[in-house]
Design a protein around this motif. Structure first.
Motif, short mmCIF file in Angstrom:
data_model
loop_
_atom_site.label_atom_id
_atom_site.label_comp_id
_atom_site.label_asym_id
_atom_site.label_seq_id
_atom_site.Cartn_x
_atom_site.Cartn_y
_atom_site.Cartn_z
N LYS A 105 -108.72 -136.05 3.70
CA LYS A 105 -107.81 -137.08 3.20
C LYS A 105 -107.14 -136.71 1.87
O LYS A 105 -106.14 -137.31 1.49
N LYS A 106 -107.68 -135.72 1.17
CA LYS A 106 -107.09 -135.32 -0.12
C LYS A 106 -105.76 -134.61 0.07
O LYS A 106 -104.93 -134.59 -0.82
N LEU A 107 -105.56 -134.00 1.23
CA LEU A 107 -104.31 -133.31 1.51
C LEU A 107 -103.30 -134.32 2.02
O LEU A 107 -103.55 -135.02 3.00
N GLU A 108 -102.16 -134.40 1.35
CA GLU A 108 -101.12 -135.35 1.74
C GLU A 108 -99.81 -134.62 1.99
O GLU A 108 -99.32 -133.92 1.11
N LEU A 109 -99.26 -134.81 3.17
CA LEU A 109 -97.94 -134.26 3.44
C LEU A 109 -96.92 -135.07 2.66
O LEU A 109 -97.07 -136.28 2.51
N LYS A 110 -95.88 -134.39 2.17
CA LYS A 110 -94.88 -135.08 1.37
C LYS A 110 -93.51 -135.10 2.03
O LYS A 110 -92.91 -136.15 2.19
N ALA A 111 -93.03 -133.92 2.38
CA ALA A 111 -91.67 -133.80 2.93
C ALA A 111 -91.52 -132.40 3.50
O ALA A 111 -92.46 -131.60 3.47
N GLY A 112 -90.32 -132.10 3.97
CA GLY A 112 -90.10 -130.77 4.51
C GLY A 112 -88.63 -130.39 4.54
O GLY A 112 -87.75 -131.21 4.31
N LEU A 113 -88.44 -129.13 4.81
CA LEU A 113 -87.10 -128.57 4.99
C LEU A 113 -87.16 -127.81 6.31
O LEU A 113 -87.87 -126.81 6.41
N VAL A 114 -86.46 -128.32 7.32
CA VAL A 114 -86.52 -127.72 8.65
C VAL A 114 -85.12 -127.30 9.05
O VAL A 114 -84.23 -128.14 9.18
N GLN A 115 -84.94 -126.00 9.21
CA GLN A 115 -83.66 -125.40 9.58
C GLN A 115 -82.53 -125.97 8.72
O GLN A 115 -81.48 -126.35 9.22
N GLY A 116 -82.78 -126.03 7.41
CA GLY A 116 -81.77 -126.45 6.44
C GLY A 116 -81.66 -127.95 6.24
O GLY A 116 -80.90 -128.40 5.39
N GLU A 117 -82.38 -128.74 7.01
CA GLU A 117 -82.31 -130.20 6.89
C GLU A 117 -83.56 -130.73 6.20
O GLU A 117 -84.68 -130.35 6.55
N VAL A 118 -83.37 -131.63 5.25
CA VAL A 118 -84.49 -132.24 4.54
C VAL A 118 -85.13 -133.30 5.42
O VAL A 118 -84.45 -134.15 5.98
N TYR A 119 -86.45 -133.21 5.57
CA TYR A 119 -87.22 -134.17 6.36
C TYR A 119 -88.09 -135.01 5.44
O TYR A 119 -88.78 -134.46 4.59
N ASP A 120 -88.08 -136.32 5.65
CA ASP A 120 -89.00 -137.19 4.90
C ASP A 120 -90.35 -137.15 5.62
O ASP A 120 -90.51 -136.48 6.65
N LEU A 121 -91.31 -137.89 5.10
CA LEU A 121 -92.66 -137.87 5.67
C LEU A 121 -92.69 -138.28 7.13
O LEU A 121 -93.40 -137.67 7.94
N ASP A 122 -91.92 -139.31 7.51
CA ASP A 122 -91.91 -139.75 8.90
C ASP A 122 -91.43 -138.65 9.84
O ASP A 122 -92.02 -138.42 10.90
N LYS A 123 -90.36 -137.96 9.46
CA LYS A 123 -89.83 -136.88 10.30
C LYS A 123 -90.83 -135.72 10.37
O LYS A 123 -90.96 -135.08 11.41
N VAL A 124 -91.52 -135.45 9.26
CA VAL A 124 -92.52 -134.38 9.25
C VAL A 124 -93.65 -134.72 10.21
O VAL A 124 -94.11 -133.87 10.98
N LYS A 125 -94.07 -135.98 10.23
CA LYS A 125 -95.15 -136.41 11.14
C LYS A 125 -94.70 -136.29 12.60
O LYS A 125 -95.47 -135.89 13.47
N LYS A 126 -93.44 -136.64 12.87
CA LYS A 126 -92.91 -136.50 14.23
C LYS A 126 -92.85 -135.03 14.63
O LYS A 126 -93.16 -134.67 15.77
N LEU A 127 -92.45 -134.19 13.69
CA LEU A 127 -92.40 -132.74 13.94
C LEU A 127 -93.80 -132.21 14.24
O LEU A 127 -93.97 -131.37 15.13
N ALA A 128 -94.80 -132.72 13.53
CA ALA A 128 -96.19 -132.28 13.74
C ALA A 128 -96.70 -132.63 15.13
O ALA A 128 -97.61 -131.97 15.64
N ALA A 129 -96.12 -133.63 15.76
CA ALA A 129 -96.57 -134.06 17.09
C ALA A 129 -96.02 -133.18 18.21
O ALA A 129 -96.50 -133.23 19.33
N ILE A 130 -95.04 -132.34 17.89
CA ILE A 130 -94.46 -131.45 18.90
C ILE A 130 -95.43 -130.30 19.14
O ILE A 130 -95.88 -129.65 18.20
N PRO A 131 -95.75 -130.02 20.39
CA PRO A 131 -96.66 -128.90 20.69
C PRO A 131 -96.07 -127.56 20.25
O PRO A 131 -94.86 -127.43 20.08
N SER A 132 -96.93 -126.57 20.13
CA SER A 132 -96.49 -125.23 19.73
C SER A 132 -95.58 -124.62 20.79
O SER A 132 -95.57 -125.04 21.95
#
Length: 168
Positions: A105-132
């Motif tokens: 729980k100490k590790l917290e995702l904050k945001a991301g940059l995916v293919q040049g687009e800034v992702y907020d936490l919600d988009k990062v969580k959705k991205l994490a749900a995509i299989p490899s």
């Protein structure tokens, strides 16, 4: 002495800039509170997924982002922030960090940059749900295999029927 320090900082900004420009995805996370064992475990999992894990000074990261014209990540570069960088699979860093954060729980995702687009936490969580990529390819190949197996079975049944008719 001042110019040497400045040269080192400029070199570090160029390094960050180069990594950001080549990256498919960069996920920012607050790692404060992880102990050495947890950090080592996280780094191992990221390495296994082909993800580079770095901690840079926020001011240098902000300078690199400005140089390549990316806005919107500055607000997330406060406090201890790590960067998980992937050059191949844009989902890998988000998936590994998100999975790790479920148990730590100490590790917290904050945001991301995916293919040049800034992702907020919600988009990062959705991205994490995509299989490899490998899992998606396996599913795709599986979907091709089933109809081909059915066709082979059908053709074999027709062949056996014709053989039994000609034998009679």
């Amino acid at each position: 002495m001042l110019s040497k320090n400045r040269e080192l900082k400029e070199a570090k900004v160029q390094e960050i800039k180069s990594k950001l420009e080549k990256a498919q995805a960069v996920i920012l996370a607050d790692y404060q509170g992880l102990n050495v064992e947890e950090d080592t475990e996280l780094r191992k999992k990221l390495r296994e997924a082909g993800v580079e894990y770095k901690v840079y000074k926020n001011t240098l990261a902000i300078l690199a982002l400005k140089e390549i014209g990316i806005e919107g990540l500055d607000e997330f570069l406060k406090g201890p922030v790590s960067m998980a960088i992937s050059y191949d699979d844009p989902t890998a860093p988000a998936r590994v960090l998100n999975d790790f954060a479920k148990d730590h729980k100490k590790l917290e995702l904050k945001a991301g940059l995916v293919q040049g687009e800034v992702y907020d936490l919600d988009k990062v969580k959705k991205l994490a749900a995509i299989p490899s990529k490998e899992v998606l390819l396996a599913k795709l190949l599986g979907s091709f295999k089933a109809p081909l197996s059915n066709l082979a079975y059908l053709l074999n049944a027709i062949k056996e029927k014709k053989e039994s008719e000609s034998a009679e």
